[in-house]
Design an enzyme around this catalytic site. Structure first.
Site, PDB file in Angstrom:
ATOM      1  N   ASP A  21       0.817  -1.101  -0.053  1.00  0.00           N
ATOM      2  CA  ASP A  21       0.144  -0.041  -0.034  1.00  0.00           C
ATOM      3  C   ASP A  21       0.862   1.155  -0.065  1.00  0.00           C
ATOM      4  OD1 ASP A  21       0.544  -0.868   3.073  1.00  0.00           O
ATOM      5  OD2 ASP A  21       0.096   1.227   3.114  1.00  0.00           O
ATOM      6  N   GLY A  51       4.485   0.078   5.941  1.00  0.00           N
ATOM      7  CA  GLY A  51       3.629  -0.448   4.539  1.00  0.00           C
ATOM      8  C   GLY A  51       4.371  -0.895   3.257  1.00  0.00           C
ATOM      9  N   GLU A  52       3.846  -0.731   2.193  1.00  0.00           N
ATOM     10  CA  GLU A  52       4.275  -0.885   0.857  1.00  0.00           C
ATOM     11  C   GLU A  52       4.603  -2.311   0.534  1.00  0.00           C
ATOM     12  OE1 GLU A  52       8.275   0.988   0.408  1.00  0.00           O
ATOM     13  OE2 GLU A  52       7.554   2.954   1.222  1.00  0.00           O
ATOM     14  N   GLY A  53       4.081  -3.080   1.588  1.00  0.00           N
ATOM     15  CA  GLY A  53       4.390  -4.632   1.363  1.00  0.00           C
ATOM     16  C   GLY A  53       5.644  -4.930   2.089  1.00  0.00           C
TER      17      GLY A  53
END
Lengths: 352, 352
Positions: free
Chosen positions: A177, A318-320
């Protein structure tokens, strides 16, 4: 019918699960001594339908980017312009998700669902915005995030993207995300779906101070009030979610429908996963939680989903990123199941 | 003088530490959002004296094997014959430590300090037993584990092995252990050095039942009683340790003297580390704890050392396995510090 009709979520392969459990019992170690690695190896065997499981070799991070109208209320430490800037950073390989993906052989696909900018202005390829539903979202403390139609289109985008990636051979999916303000709708969704108070689910996101936290908590409370009594997941996404959340929820549900294992990331994917488990009941058996975020709502989401995080490293990016850091743990689980000698092969005595 | 004279443990490089902290503050993420990864990246930069730290490329597991006389008292679920059988399994690449080491590019060296067998009978190369001090140890609930001279020879072996590996280029050391019964002296050493009761420090090791746990607890209590009042680390190792513990303690202390970072494993390396920190005060700044074992005494040891485990996966295998599973986390820490773009490079706005 307001929700997309997901087929019944398929069960994991009980035969492969049993074979993996049996094999763990004869490897040269005390049974259970590899703890969580044993559980993960059994799960992945059951998900792949083969024992021993194969090491995932086509790992795909799908990173859903979107802005949030609520950012205008001052809930973040960073301005909304950071969202498109970071999408450009992802495209250029400079973000944490890129560095972490490279190490584990994963690839990253960024999907612009609702970035509040024309990404062409940031040098980002048009393909990234192919599924874009709109720019930003409504201010969820005051108005709906999305229309019903926008919500359905976003969910369908997530489904289509899961299908594309699985058809292309992805054997492990990771949702990522990016979106300034996105911890606010995440907290709201988790608050509603776990029945928790705004004060409990609201966290510091990118690192806000006490005054901003108080403001954010009030906004979360107002949005939760607006969502009060809504049980339909599509209506919930429209009221207090966003196109990025809707797409991620569709993506996670479809991964389960398509029998594809998922490593969840942190707060945002936890919120989307809660919604996805409403869209496609039982989908969570296809998922594992990569890590526990420091965001308080994340633990609530995981508990409700019955998922125990693999890592607890104080991450909140976040971001994975957290799921990617957990990939080597899953690999270690498979390696030990597949590569260790048995008591018989090694002429080692079993317990007395 | 009863203890080997270790030089003063050198400090980490404060300049490299400061550079790493400064760099973490300008990478494209909220400061602190990578949590423990940031701390590890700063630590390794300070240990290597360079920012950004390099990814360790010559990782060496040194696995100290030894039997324990106390096994005859029935404290383990497995017979002592498993120790030489597992050493042969290590030599043949079939154990968890081999599989996990292969994945992260580490190599494994097994050192027979006190295996109660002639390893030639198990097809193991003579080199493995080059530093062997004796077969097994005294039953520590009734008699000393080692003589003073045996203890000194074992510590010196650990020092010499650390020197050999560091001289050969090792840039990250991992202590491993193998020895049926070894969780009993580990519990005793930790009980004595943390001032904890036998009932608190005694765990189920390889998976013993309630009756065996009660017997083991009584034996730990008796051994702790024998060690009561002993403060000299060499005397403690002689009274309730073993040649494997003494060698590992010397190894860990020397690693710090030689400015070489260490990832500790579980219970046995935690006990040896407590002793090593007595031999070479301050050595623990050169170590990080790879994981938290399910053995209760392990957490006590880490707390006393001021070390927070990286992983908590319910492991209880030893061999160095838990530390090896943590290696990719350390690598992720270095990768993000070294590989991420800064706000300036990526044209991303910093916080408002």
């Amino acid at each position: 019918v307001t929700s997309p009709a997901f087929p019944v979520v398929p069960a994991l392969d009980e035969s492969a699960r049993a074979q993996a459990l049996d094999r763990q019992a004869i490897l040269t170690k005390p049974t259970g001594a590899l703890g969580r690695l044993e559980e993960l190896s059994v799960w992945l065997s059951a998900a792949q339908g083969v024992c021993p499981a194969r090491v995932p070799s086509r790992i795909k991070v799908v990173l859903f980017a979107g802005d949030h109208g609520v950012a205008a209320a001052g809930v973040s430490a960073y301005p909304s312009e950071v969202t498109p800037q970071m999408v450009a950073n992802f495209a250029n390989g400079g973000a944490a998700v890129n560095v972490l993906a490279d190490r584990v052989g994963a690839t990253v696909r960024v999907v612009d669902m609702a970035v509040d900018a024309d990404l062409a202005d940031f040098g980002v390829a048009a393909e990234v915005s192919r599924w874009k539903v709109r720019r930003s979202s409504g201010r969820i403390d005051l108005e709906d995030a999305l229309t019903h139609d926008e919500t359905l289109r976003a969910i369908e985008a997530g489904i289509a993207i899961a299908d594309e990636e699985i058809d292309a051979g992805a054997d492990l999916l990771i949702p990522g995300d990016m979106g300034i303000g996105n911890t606010t709708p995440a907290a709201v969704l988790i608050g509603v779906l776990t029945g928790s108070d705004a004060a409990v689910v609201t966290g510091r996101g990118t690192g806000i101070d006490d005054a901003t936290l108080a403001r954010k908590t009030a906004i979360v409370a107002a949005a939760m009030q607006r969502a009060h009594g809504i049980t339909d997941p599509v209506a919930l996404l429209a009221t207090v979610g966003g196109a990025d959340f809707a797409a991620m929820a569709g993506f996670l549900a479809q991964a389960a429908v398509r029998r594809t294992p998922v490593l969840l990331d942190g707060l945002v994917s936890g919120a989307a996963a809660l919604v996805a488990a409403q869209l496609a009941p039982g989908a969570q058996v296809w998922w594992r939680a990569g890590h526990r975020s420091v965001e308080p709502a994340h633990s609530l989401a995981l508990e409700t989903l019955g998922l125990q995080p693999i890592l607890d490293l104080g991450l909140r990016l976040g971001e994975g990123s957290g799921a990617l850091v957990a990939v080597p743990i899953l690999v270690a689980a498979v390696d030990t199941l597949a590569g260790m000698a048995t008591f018989g092969e090694a002429n080692v005595s079993d317990r007395e």
